[in-house]
Write a protein that holds these residues in place. Structure first.
Motif, mmCIF file in Angstrom:
data_model
loop_
_atom_site.group_PDB
_atom_site.id
_atom_site.type_symbol
_atom_site.label_atom_id
_atom_site.label_comp_id
_atom_site.label_asym_id
_atom_site.label_seq_id
_atom_site.Cartn_x
_atom_site.Cartn_y
_atom_site.Cartn_z
ATOM 1 N N ALA A 15 -14.819 21.159 12.207
ATOM 2 C CA ALA A 15 -14.310 20.343 11.105
ATOM 3 C C ALA A 15 -14.782 18.893 11.220
ATOM 4 O O ALA A 15 -15.148 18.268 10.216
ATOM 5 C CB ALA A 15 -12.784 20.404 11.061
ATOM 6 N N THR A 16 -14.803 18.361 12.428
ATOM 7 C CA THR A 16 -15.257 16.983 12.630
ATOM 8 C C THR A 16 -16.738 16.839 12.289
ATOM 9 O O THR A 16 -17.134 15.896 11.591
ATOM 10 C CB THR A 16 -15.008 16.550 14.088
ATOM 11 O OG1 THR A 16 -13.609 16.666 14.364
ATOM 12 C CG2 THR A 16 -15.450 15.121 14.323
ATOM 13 N N ALA A 17 -17.547 17.762 12.767
ATOM 14 C CA ALA A 17 -18.980 17.714 12.477
ATOM 15 C C ALA A 17 -19.236 17.852 10.980
ATOM 16 O O ALA A 17 -20.071 17.139 10.413
ATOM 17 C CB ALA A 17 -19.712 18.815 13.247
ATOM 18 N N THR A 18 -18.520 18.762 10.332
ATOM 19 C CA THR A 18 -18.683 18.945 8.889
ATOM 20 C C THR A 18 -18.283 17.696 8.128
ATOM 21 O O THR A 18 -18.960 17.288 7.182
ATOM 22 C CB THR A 18 -17.855 20.149 8.400
ATOM 23 O OG1 THR A 18 -18.291 21.311 9.110
ATOM 24 C CG2 THR A 18 -18.018 20.365 6.909
ATOM 25 N N SER A 19 -17.197 17.076 8.528
ATOM 26 C CA SER A 19 -16.755 15.850 7.866
ATOM 27 C C SER A 19 -17.807 14.759 7.983
ATOM 28 O O SER A 19 -18.133 14.085 7.004
ATOM 29 C CB SER A 19 -15.440 15.382 8.485
ATOM 30 O OG SER A 19 -15.021 14.185 7.899
ATOM 31 N N TYR A 20 -18.356 14.583 9.175
ATOM 32 C CA TYR A 20 -19.374 13.560 9.386
ATOM 33 C C TYR A 20 -20.630 13.850 8.564
ATOM 34 O O TYR A 20 -21.144 12.975 7.871
ATOM 35 C CB TYR A 20 -19.725 13.461 10.868
ATOM 36 C CG TYR A 20 -20.911 12.561 11.113
ATOM 37 C CD1 TYR A 20 -20.772 11.179 11.033
ATOM 38 C CD2 TYR A 20 -22.163 13.090 11.379
ATOM 39 C CE1 TYR A 20 -21.862 10.352 11.227
ATOM 40 C CE2 TYR A 20 -23.248 12.271 11.573
ATOM 41 C CZ TYR A 20 -23.095 10.907 11.497
ATOM 42 O OH TYR A 20 -24.181 10.096 11.680
ATOM 43 N N LEU A 21 -21.130 15.074 8.660
ATOM 44 C CA LEU A 21 -22.362 15.426 7.956
ATOM 45 C C LEU A 21 -22.191 15.356 6.441
ATOM 46 O O LEU A 21 -23.089 14.909 5.726
ATOM 47 C CB LEU A 21 -22.828 16.817 8.378
ATOM 48 C CG LEU A 21 -23.281 16.929 9.834
ATOM 49 C CD1 LEU A 21 -23.577 18.380 10.201
ATOM 50 C CD2 LEU A 21 -24.489 16.047 10.088
ATOM 51 N N THR A 22 -21.036 15.793 5.941
ATOM 52 C CA THR A 22 -20.781 15.736 4.505
ATOM 53 C C THR A 22 -20.717 14.289 4.024
ATOM 54 O O THR A 22 -21.291 13.940 3.000
ATOM 55 C CB THR A 22 -19.472 16.459 4.155
ATOM 56 O OG1 THR A 22 -19.542 17.801 4.634
ATOM 57 C CG2 THR A 22 -19.221 16.479 2.666
ATOM 58 N N SER A 23 -20.007 13.454 4.763
ATOM 59 C CA SER A 23 -19.899 12.045 4.375
ATOM 60 C C SER A 23 -21.272 11.366 4.413
ATOM 61 O O SER A 23 -21.619 10.615 3.500
ATOM 62 C CB SER A 23 -18.930 11.312 5.307
ATOM 63 O OG SER A 23 -17.645 11.842 5.170
ATOM 64 N N ALA A 24 -22.037 11.633 5.474
ATOM 65 C CA ALA A 24 -23.368 11.038 5.579
ATOM 66 C C ALA A 24 -24.276 11.537 4.465
ATOM 67 O O ALA A 24 -25.029 10.763 3.861
ATOM 68 C CB ALA A 24 -23.983 11.359 6.943
ATOM 69 N N GLY A 25 -24.209 12.818 4.164
ATOM 70 C CA GLY A 25 -25.010 13.388 3.080
ATOM 71 C C GLY A 25 -24.635 12.811 1.733
ATOM 72 O O GLY A 25 -25.501 12.498 0.907
ATOM 73 N N LEU A 26 -23.338 12.677 1.509
ATOM 74 C CA LEU A 26 -22.861 12.112 0.241
ATOM 75 C C LEU A 26 -23.312 10.660 0.095
ATOM 76 O O LEU A 26 -23.753 10.241 -0.975
ATOM 77 C CB LEU A 26 -21.342 12.215 0.156
ATOM 78 C CG LEU A 26 -20.689 11.806 -1.147
ATOM 79 C CD1 LEU A 26 -21.208 12.653 -2.308
ATOM 80 C CD2 LEU A 26 -19.180 11.938 -1.044
ATOM 81 N N LEU A 27 -23.237 9.907 1.184
ATOM 82 C CA LEU A 27 -23.706 8.517 1.139
ATOM 83 C C LEU A 27 -25.212 8.442 0.889
ATOM 84 O O LEU A 27 -25.677 7.564 0.162
ATOM 85 C CB LEU A 27 -23.354 7.798 2.438
ATOM 86 C CG LEU A 27 -21.876 7.456 2.612
ATOM 87 C CD1 LEU A 27 -21.636 6.882 3.999
ATOM 88 C CD2 LEU A 27 -21.416 6.486 1.543
#
Length: 78
Positions: A15-27
């Motif tokens: 969940a932590t990795a997904t949150s980071y990658l999703t936020s970075a991708g969205l940015l």
């Protein structure tokens, strides 16, 4: 084994990795289209930030839900 020494559960790691990658991708997507706001044009101005902020949360929840649970040894509760 106490709660301080317990390993990080797989669900938390995923969940932590997904949150980071999703936020970075969205940015990254937002940075790429910052001069082209047509993606968000159909949405009212007040709802755009809500939609953008919910995407990482939904994907994080899904990843945590799908990830395997790590059983606790000895039936300890933390």
């Amino acid at each position: 084994m106490g709660a301080q020494n317990a390993p990080v559960e797989a669900k938390v790691t995923v969940a932590t990795a997904t949150s980071y990658l999703t936020s970075a991708g969205l940015l990254a997507v937002l940075a790429a289209v910052q001069d082209n706001t047509r993606l968000l044009d159909p949405l009212p101005d007040w709802i755009s930030p809500l939609v953008l902020s919910i995407i990482p949360g939904i994907l994080t929840f899904g990843a945590g839900w799908k990830a395997r649970h790590s059983p606790r040894l000895g039936g300890e509760r933390g």
